[in-house]
Enzyme design. Structure first.
Site, PDB file in Angstrom:
ATOM      1  N   ALA A 111       3.743   3.857  -1.750  1.00 33.08           N
ATOM      2  CA  ALA A 111       3.804   4.365  -3.125  1.00 33.08           C
ATOM      3  C   ALA A 111       4.584   3.416  -4.036  1.00 33.08           C
ATOM      4  CB  ALA A 111       4.435   5.756  -3.134  1.00 33.08           C
ATOM      5  N   GLU A 112       5.786   3.023  -3.594  1.00 29.82           N
ATOM      6  CA  GLU A 112       6.607   2.121  -4.411  1.00 29.82           C
ATOM      7  C   GLU A 112       5.931   0.762  -4.539  1.00 29.82           C
ATOM      8  OE1 GLU A 112       9.841   2.658  -5.874  1.00 29.82           O
ATOM      9  OE2 GLU A 112       9.163   4.714  -5.545  1.00 29.82           O
ATOM     10  N   GLU A 167      31.148  -6.482  -9.605  1.00 29.98           N
ATOM     11  CA  GLU A 167      31.709  -5.142  -9.490  1.00 29.98           C
ATOM     12  C   GLU A 167      32.746  -5.154  -8.372  1.00 29.98           C
ATOM     13  OE1 GLU A 167      27.987  -3.035  -8.848  1.00 29.98           O
ATOM     14  OE2 GLU A 167      28.174  -3.187  -6.696  1.00 29.98           O
ATOM     15  N   THR A 184       0.818  -1.218   0.000  1.00 25.99           N
ATOM     16  CA  THR A 184       0.000   0.000   0.000  1.00 25.99           C
ATOM     17  C   THR A 184       0.853   1.271   0.000  1.00 25.99           C
ATOM     18  OG1 THR A 184      -0.159  -0.158   2.404  1.00 25.99           O
ATOM     19  CG2 THR A 184      -1.957  -1.109   1.138  1.00 25.99           C
ATOM     20  N   HIS A 236      27.157   1.715  -4.487  1.00 23.56           N
ATOM     21  CA  HIS A 236      26.714   0.577  -3.681  1.00 23.56           C
ATOM     22  C   HIS A 236      27.534   0.502  -2.402  1.00 23.56           C
ATOM     23  CE1 HIS A 236      24.945  -1.891  -7.259  1.00 23.56           C
ATOM     24  NE2 HIS A 236      24.079  -1.056  -6.747  1.00 23.56           N
ATOM     25  N   LYS A 242      -3.577  -2.574   8.073  1.00 27.20           N
ATOM     26  CA  LYS A 242      -4.460  -2.264   6.938  1.00 27.20           C
ATOM     27  C   LYS A 242      -5.168  -3.504   6.399  1.00 27.20           C
ATOM     28  CE  LYS A 242      -2.336   2.027   5.421  1.00 27.20           C
ATOM     29  NZ  LYS A 242      -1.764   2.787   4.321  1.00 27.20           N
ATOM     30  N   ILE A 250      13.797  -5.592  -1.839  1.00 27.45           N
ATOM     31  CA  ILE A 250      14.152  -4.529  -2.772  1.00 27.45           C
ATOM     32  C   ILE A 250      14.794  -3.340  -2.026  1.00 27.45           C
ATOM     33  CG2 ILE A 250      13.258  -2.973  -4.558  1.00 27.45           C
ATOM     34  CD1 ILE A 250      12.961  -6.004  -5.170  1.00 27.45           C
ATOM     35  N   THR A 251      14.376  -3.119  -0.820  1.00 32.01           N
ATOM     36  CA  THR A 251      14.778  -1.940  -0.035  1.00 32.01           C
ATOM     37  C   THR A 251      16.279  -1.685  -0.048  1.00 32.01           C
ATOM     38  OG1 THR A 251      12.943  -2.504   1.417  1.00 32.01           O
ATOM     39  CG2 THR A 251      14.509  -0.829   2.216  1.00 32.01           C
ATOM     40  N   GLU A 252      16.629  -0.415  -0.283  1.00 33.48           N
ATOM     41  CA  GLU A 252      18.021   0.024  -0.227  1.00 33.48           C
ATOM     42  C   GLU A 252      18.263   0.654   1.132  1.00 33.48           C
ATOM     43  OE1 GLU A 252      18.872   2.881  -3.264  1.00 33.48           O
ATOM     44  OE2 GLU A 252      20.958   3.137  -2.657  1.00 33.48           O
ATOM     45  N   TYR A 286      19.745  -4.734 -16.465  1.00 30.76           N
ATOM     46  CA  TYR A 286      18.879  -4.283 -17.560  1.00 30.76           C
ATOM     47  C   TYR A 286      19.693  -4.136 -18.851  1.00 30.76           C
ATOM     48  CZ  TYR A 286      16.473  -2.461 -13.352  1.00 30.76           C
ATOM     49  OH  TYR A 286      15.923  -2.300 -12.111  1.00 30.76           O
TER      50      TYR A 286
END
Lengths: 295, 376
Positions: free
Chosen positions: A19-20, A211, A17, A249, A43, A100-102, A163
């Site tokens: 935004a992301e 990397e 719920t 990173h 919720k 996903i959270t950074e 990507y």
């Protein structure tokens, strides 16, 4: 075939719920993902309308698993709530948890990794774009329309380079592309993915993106030498990175003599992995590796 | 975030880990004052975040307040391997009977914590590992159980340290956990002639991502472009070259630097506008890069994922509008791919800004930006 995520995966979204969470749930649904529930404490009982599909919101992961049979969780909650959210997912024995959270503290990542290892959950991330098995399912934020289903496996520390390579090889397509995240401690490593791709009959060749920082690529090289018979090509970002500066990173830092792109490239080349100097060269190497394997 | 030695010792002191008496000074007079309160002799130690201070002359002995002032005057402002000593730590000198090494760190490969303890301290730990591997004990720490008093005792015993060091090893672990540290290192940890265990030096790295759990003072701002970028939520690192580089995602920006280098130019910076960047973030990024007089050309390399190319293109147009004449001063090469690339490309071509040139491959864009920087 695919690894970790298939058309049968039933996905719940923690933080749907927000935004992301809402934005990317809509994208996952558009990519064909079977999103069965959202979880936002307090919720529960509501639902979110995504046009063709209305997704129920529940108060807890356990309730979502019991009610919907969810077997994948994608986490979009803010850093300070990640620890509790993932602990709940592990306690509910959800097999796959994609964070996903950074900006998740390393101590939390270490703790969650230990809890996951003791339980039945595989964590991907944190600070990752997630994974996609094109044409089947997407758990995370990888754009679905840059490629299609195929027989290349991809594992990467970097989201945007994932990507980029998917785009360069879009005509071949992918079995699964996994973004494991660029933090110092992540739940799933290059090695875990290499092994899974090796075991996946739907994958013919593997692209590995690394990397600077740490020695994950060097360890992956040892794993490839021992256990991977499929063609592997690699790309390592950060040849120009100076010592002691974090390059975006949290884990991308050259410390003293260790963690350089050059060292990683050499370790991989020593076990027969061809390493591209640019994403486009890496794509070319993969094509020629496939031709050699076919010929 | 690396702490200075004096900051590390403040954390140690708060948790009952013995450290020498002393204080931090930013002027010779202040150093003299601190020395007045200490029993002679004292040491004056340059506060820099790098090793090799001793060899560089950054650690000086002094016999009293007068000498302390003179030595502090010599050390303050000293450049040690590129780090300027803006402060000195003035401490009571300690004569060790024995020197040890103790550290907790994150073991990235195993995804856990590691204790490293040795009966040989005061030297480079890599040297210890090479010359006497048995003297360096490495013990993985179960992150769920941590280091309790028993584990600390076992660590001391395995490494051949006296049992009274266990209490310090236990408290150092508390620093590691309670401060969200990525590294806690004491070299040397000493036993003094009168049997006290003491941390003579300290190195602590804190996890900036855990700041929300801690009430910490923000690091001192230098007022440079890096601070301005951070304030705008951008990830910016200044480098030595001439091609400004901005892109989305750390991996892609790092890769862009490499491709620029391969095209024969040196990158002037690393600037990641991040995932999900808005037009405003892109505009801020371009403004930061064009504020750097070293920049001769700019390369914008974006692969639209969460960040869409139309937002990036709008950001570029906005920034150039805001910059006015300054926006014309250097060429900007833009490569857009991925989500909404067509829309983004059209926004840029419709804007017809004389500084902007579009190239549709990453390699080609890097070559053009490198060439423009060389020709400028």
């Amino acid at each position: 075939m695919a690894i970790f995520l298939t058309k049968d995966s039933r996905v719940l979204v923690q933080g749907m719920t927000g935004a992301e969470g809402t934005r990317h749930t809509a994208r996952m649904l558009a990519a064909g993902t079977d999103v069965v529930a959202g979880v936002t404490p307090g919720k529960g009982g509501r639902s979110v309308d995504f046009g063709e599909r209305t997704v129920p919101v529940l108060d807890s992961v356990t309730a979502a698993v019991d009610g919907t049979g969810a077997d994948v969780s994608v986490v979009f909650v803010p850093p300070r709530f990640v620890r509790a959210a993932v602990e709940e997912t592990i306690a509910a024995s959800v097999p796959l948890c994609v964070v996903i959270t950074e900006g998740v503290p390393v101590h939390d990542a270490v703790r969650l990794r230990a809890l996951a290892a003791a339980g039945r959950t595989r964590i991907i991330g944190p600070n990752c774009p997630g994974l996609i098995s094109p044409g089947q399912s997407s758990a995370g934020i990888i754009p679905a329309d840059i490629t299609s289903a195929g027989r290349i496996g991809l594992v990467s520390k970097s989201g945007t380079l994932t990507y980029q390579l998917m785009y360069e090889l879009r005509d071949l397509g992918f079995s699964t592309a996994v973004g494991i995240g660029g933090d110092p401690v992540v739940g799933t490593t290059h090695i875990d993915c290499l092994q899974a791709f090796q075991d996946d009959p739907g994958t013919d060749a593997i692209v590995m993106i690394g990397e600077i920082g740490g020695d994950a690529e060097e360890r992956a090289a040892a794993c490839i030498a021992e256990r991977v018979t499929k063609p592997v090509v690699a790309y390592v970002a950060g040849f120009t990175a100076p010592e002691g500066r974090t390059m975006g990173h949290a884990g991308a830092i050259v410390s003293g003599s260790s963690g350089t792109a050059q060292a990683k490239k050499e370790a991989l080349e020593a076990v027969g992995v061809r390493v591209g100097r640019t994403p486009s060269e890496t794509a070319r190497l993969l094509r020629s590796a496939l031709e050699r394997a076919a010929g | 975030m690396d702490l200075y030695e004096y900051q590390a010792k403040e954390l140690f002191g708060r948790r009952g880990i013995p450290v020498p008496a002393g204080g931090v000074a930013t002027s010779p007079e202040q150093a003299r004052e601190i020395a007045t309160g200490l029993a002679a002799p004292v040491v004056v130690k340059a506060q820099v975040k790098t090793g090799g201070r001793g060899k560089a002359g950054g650690i000086r002995a002094a016999s009293g307040p007068g000498e302390t002032e003179a030595e502090a005057a010599r050390v303050l402002g000293m450049d040690i391997r590129g780090h300027v000593a803006h402060a000195v730590l003035v401490e009571a000198a300690t004569t060790p009977a024995e020197e040890y090494y103790a550290a907790y760190l994150v073991d990235r490969a195993e995804g856990t914590f590691l204790a490293m303890v040795s009966r040989h301290g005061g030297m480079d730990i890599e040297e210890v590992a090479a010359s006497d591997p048995d003297a360096l004990v490495r013990l993985p720490i179960d992150p769920l159980a941590g280091v309790d008093a028993d584990t600390a005792g076992l660590l001391a015993e395995k490494a051949g340290l006296p049992p009274e060091t266990a209490k310090v090893l236990h408290r150092l672990w508390q620093v590691m956990v309670e401060e969200d540290a990525l590294l806690v290192e004491v070299n040397p940890l000493v036993r003094t002639a009168d049997g006290r265990i003491m941390a003579l030096d300290g190195k602590v790295t804190l996890d900036g991502n855990a700041a929300f759990r801690h009430d910490r003072e923000p690091p001192a701002a230098s007022g440079g472009l890096e601070d301005r970028a951070r304030a705008k939520g951008l990830n910016y690192v200044k480098l030595a070259g001439r091609v400004g580089v901005v892109g989305n995602g750390a991996g892609l920006v790092m890769s862009t630097l490499d491709v620029v280098a391969q095209a024969g130019a040196a990158p002037a910076n690393f600037l990641d506008i991040g995932g999900g960047a808005s037009a405003q973030v892109m505009a801020d990024g371009l403004e930061i890069i064009l504020s750097d007089p070293d920049v001769r050309s700019v390369l914008v390399n974006v692969f639209g994922g969460i960040t869409t190319c139309d937002a990036v293109a709008t950001g570029i147009v906005t920034a150039l509008h805001q910059l006015g004449e300054r926006g014309l001063s250097r060429p900007i090469v833009v490569r857009l791919d991925g989500n909404n690339a067509e829309v983004g490309r059209r926004i840029l071509s419709d804007a017809r800004h004389p500084a902007v040139r579009q190239v549709f491959t990453m390699d080609g864009a890097a070559e053009l930006a490198a060439g423009l920087a060389a020709g400028a």
